[in-house]
Design a protein around this motif. Structure first.
Motif, PDB file in Angstrom:
ATOM      1  N   ALA A   1       1.036  -1.608  -0.227  1.00  0.00           N
ATOM      2  CA  ALA A   1       0.048   0.452   0.089  1.00  0.00           C
ATOM      3  C   ALA A   1       0.881   1.233   0.461  1.00  0.00           C
ATOM      4  N   THR A   2       1.856   1.194  -0.663  1.00  0.00           N
ATOM      5  CA  THR A   2       2.428   3.002  -1.664  1.00  0.00           C
ATOM      6  C   THR A   2       2.123   3.316  -2.454  1.00  0.00           C
ATOM      7  N   PRO A   3       2.632   4.784  -2.838  1.00  0.00           N
ATOM      8  CA  PRO A   3       2.507   5.259  -3.721  1.00  0.00           C
ATOM      9  C   PRO A   3       3.294   4.825  -5.322  1.00  0.00           C
ATOM     10  N   GLY A   4       4.506   4.223  -5.179  1.00  0.00           N
ATOM     11  CA  GLY A   4       5.023   3.433  -5.962  1.00  0.00           C
ATOM     12  C   GLY A   4       3.981   1.971  -6.643  1.00  0.00           C
ATOM     13  N   THR A   5       3.324   1.303  -6.200  1.00  0.00           N
ATOM     14  CA  THR A   5       2.346   0.527  -6.143  1.00  0.00           C
ATOM     15  C   THR A   5       1.214   0.987  -6.786  1.00  0.00           C
TER      16      THR A   5
ATOM     17  N   PRO B   1       0.686   1.618 -12.708  1.00  0.00           N
ATOM     18  CA  PRO B   1      -0.588   0.443 -12.747  1.00  0.00           C
ATOM     19  C   PRO B   1       0.512  -0.959 -13.297  1.00  0.00           C
ATOM     20  N   PHE B   2       1.725  -0.943 -13.853  1.00  0.00           N
ATOM     21  CA  PHE B   2       2.526  -2.005 -14.448  1.00  0.00           C
ATOM     22  C   PHE B   2       2.502  -2.721 -12.950  1.00  0.00           C
ATOM     23  N   LYS B   3       2.487  -2.229 -11.369  1.00  0.00           N
ATOM     24  CA  LYS B   3       2.460  -2.744 -10.429  1.00  0.00           C
ATOM     25  C   LYS B   3       1.395  -2.947  -9.653  1.00  0.00           C
ATOM     26  N   LEU B   4       0.603  -2.770  -9.946  1.00  0.00           N
ATOM     27  CA  LEU B   4      -0.746  -2.590  -9.679  1.00  0.00           C
ATOM     28  C   LEU B   4      -1.683  -3.606  -9.847  1.00  0.00           C
ATOM     29  N   TYR B   5      -1.982  -3.705 -10.989  1.00  0.00           N
ATOM     30  CA  TYR B   5      -2.976  -4.559 -12.167  1.00  0.00           C
ATOM     31  C   TYR B   5      -1.913  -5.978 -11.536  1.00  0.00           C
ATOM     32  N   PRO B   6      -0.781  -6.193 -11.817  1.00  0.00           N
ATOM     33  CA  PRO B   6      -0.385  -8.026 -11.267  1.00  0.00           C
ATOM     34  C   PRO B   6      -0.722  -8.151 -10.168  1.00  0.00           C
ATOM     35  N   THR B   7       0.068  -7.313  -9.261  1.00  0.00           N
ATOM     36  CA  THR B   7      -0.152  -6.812  -7.634  1.00  0.00           C
ATOM     37  C   THR B   7      -1.634  -7.870  -7.275  1.00  0.00           C
ATOM     38  N   MET B   8      -2.572  -6.864  -7.973  1.00  0.00           N
ATOM     39  CA  MET B   8      -4.297  -7.440  -7.449  1.00  0.00           C
ATOM     40  C   MET B   8      -4.851  -8.794  -8.574  1.00  0.00           C
ATOM     41  N   GLY B   9      -3.694  -8.964  -9.481  1.00  0.00           N
ATOM     42  CA  GLY B   9      -4.762 -10.349 -10.397  1.00  0.00           C
ATOM     43  C   GLY B   9      -3.917 -10.996 -10.138  1.00  0.00           C
ATOM     44  N   ALA B  10      -2.399 -11.063  -8.763  1.00  0.00           N
ATOM     45  CA  ALA B  10      -1.823 -12.645  -8.332  1.00  0.00           C
ATOM     46  C   ALA B  10      -2.830 -12.461  -7.139  1.00  0.00           C
ATOM     47  N   GLY B  11      -3.432 -11.594  -6.979  1.00  0.00           N
ATOM     48  CA  GLY B  11      -4.030 -11.246  -5.222  1.00  0.00           C
ATOM     49  C   GLY B  11      -5.381 -11.925  -4.954  1.00  0.00           C
TER      50      GLY B  11
END
Length: 427
Positions: free
Chosen positions: A339-343, A347-357
């Motif tokens: 839960a950091t601004p960098g994530t 979108p290149f981090k947010l969507y893979p992270t959300m998708g993985a979880g």
């Protein structure tokens, strides 16, 4: 003797009105009309002497050939009807000044801002429905019977299962999960999110609990309580999430509002999606069964290492209690670093992270994305120092099972229900 009238033979006459001589007057050089640009005179033109009164002339006219003409500017390259003169030295003529009102920048800024808001809103709505569609709402808490009264705040039961669903043989070997069929609970925690900060309470899977009466999640048949005492993870193995929730509520008297479960593969994929989780390991340890092999100090764990870290139990003298502390520490660090601004803003981090979880996350049927995000940020608050993390109070053991301290558990539950500051200390 000349026949011309007197005075017409005066050669000093500048207007060429004839001559009284015997020879004809020679041709005179006449000035030609020039269309090009005429340089301005160096100074005022001399005024010729005039005999007699000066006749009145109309503006722009003189009686010389080419000295004035029928209008100023006729010989300066001007064309009637408009047009632009070429600049001195040639080249393109200068651009005519803009004709019309000046641009309305305020209006343009408003339109640009409105367009940006619309785009962000569309992306947010699209992301919401994409993520909402990935949630597996498979747990029906309506099947849980004889539930305690709800208190203040929200209580989540967070479960890490040893599910190997979707894992290949290579994945199982790499993550040291084995190939056991079915799934069991590898970790269980209660997260209370209230006005006095979040409280994270680990429930050791070896906890000694009573299986109460329950309704089968698949059969719908009622099974009366027989006073059986088992390890807590046996409830999940017997009839899944609904019986686990029923057993936790019966033995704590705390109502569970939401259920969240994640398997091995999803856990490792989330860690890899955010680029690893930094941990400070105080003491080196090694465990062949989980694949753990860590040195002391700060280090960044990838998905494989993270799973080994939270599963290790045989390397610790305290067994399951020490393992639950590591699990709390890791999950809080994972939430804090995700839960950091960098994530969130990338979108290149947010969507893979959300998708993985979300691909491996199982929740109850009433769980919304808002509730899930609230749980996530409450977990982050535990690491930030705004909350408390603890093991449920233990008074001893019986037959290898950990026995809860009933008095302390009752006090802890009362404080959670009233949304009070937790003062009870765990093991």
């Amino acid at each position: 003797m000349s026949d011309w009238p007197d005075g017409w033979n005066d050669r000093s006459d500048p207007h060429g009105r004839g001559s009284g001589g015997a020879q004809p007057e020679g041709a005179r050089v006449m000035r030609h009309v020039q269309r090009g640009q005429v340089p301005p005179p160096a100074g005022p033109a001399p005024v010729p002497p005039v005999r007699g009164p000066v006749p009145q002339q109309s503006p722009g006219y003189d009686d010389g050939y080419g000295q004035g003409g029928y209008g100023d500017g006729y010989n300066t390259g001007q064309v009637y009807g408009g047009g632009r003169s070429a600049p001195p030295g040639g080249g393109r003529p200068p651009r005519a000044p803009r004709v019309g009102p000046a641009p309305d920048w305020r209006r343009r800024i408003k339109l640009g801002s409105l367009t940006l808001v619309v785009v962000l809103l569309a992306v947010s709505i699209g992301t919401y429905f994409w993520a909402d569609g990935k949630l597996k709402r498979e747990v029906d808490l309506a099947k849980v019977i004889e539930r305690p009264e709800a208190g203040d705040g929200t209580n989540y039961l967070i479960v890490g299962s040893d599910s190997r669903e979707g894992m290949t043989a290579d994945d199982k070997k790499k993550l040291h999960t084995g190939s056991a069929e079915g799934k069991r609970t590898d970790s269980m925690m209660i997260l209370h999110d209230g006005s006095n900060g979040p409280t994270l309470i680990s429930l050791p899977r070896d906890s000694d609990v009573e299986i109460p009466s329950f309704v089968g999640s698949e059969s719908g048949k009622t099974f009366p309580g027989q006073g059986r005492r088992v390890k807590l993870n046996a409830a999940y193995a017997e009839d899944g999430p609904e019986l686990l929730v029923r057993t936790v509520e019966h033995n704590t008297n705390l109502r569970i509002d939401h259920y969240v479960e994640i398997g091995f593969a999803g856990f490792a994929n989330i860690v890899d999606a955010i680029g690893g989780v930094e941990m400070d390991i105080p003491k080196a340890f090694k465990d062949e069964k989980s694949g753990a092999d860590f040195q002391a100090g700060k280090q960044t764990l990838n998905g494989e290492q993270s799973l080994a870290f939270v599963r290790t139990r045989y390397a610790f003298a305290g067994s399951d209690l020490d393992r639950t502390k590591n699990q709390q520490k890791f999950l809080a660090a994972l939430a804090s670093q995700t839960a950091t601004p960098g994530t969130v803003l990338n979108p290149f981090k947010l969507y893979p992270t959300m998708g993985a979880g979300l691909d491996t996350l199982i929740v109850d049927k009433d769980m919304s994305l808002w509730s899930l995000s609230q749980m996530f940020f409450a977990m982050k608050g535990v690491t930030g120092g705004d909350g408390t993390s603890m093991n449920i109070p233990i008074s001893g053991s019986s037959g290898g099972n950990l026995v809860w301290d009933k008095a302390k558990v009752a006090q802890l539950v009362q404080q959670l229900k009233n949304d009070e500051k937790v003062t009870v200390k765990g093991n």
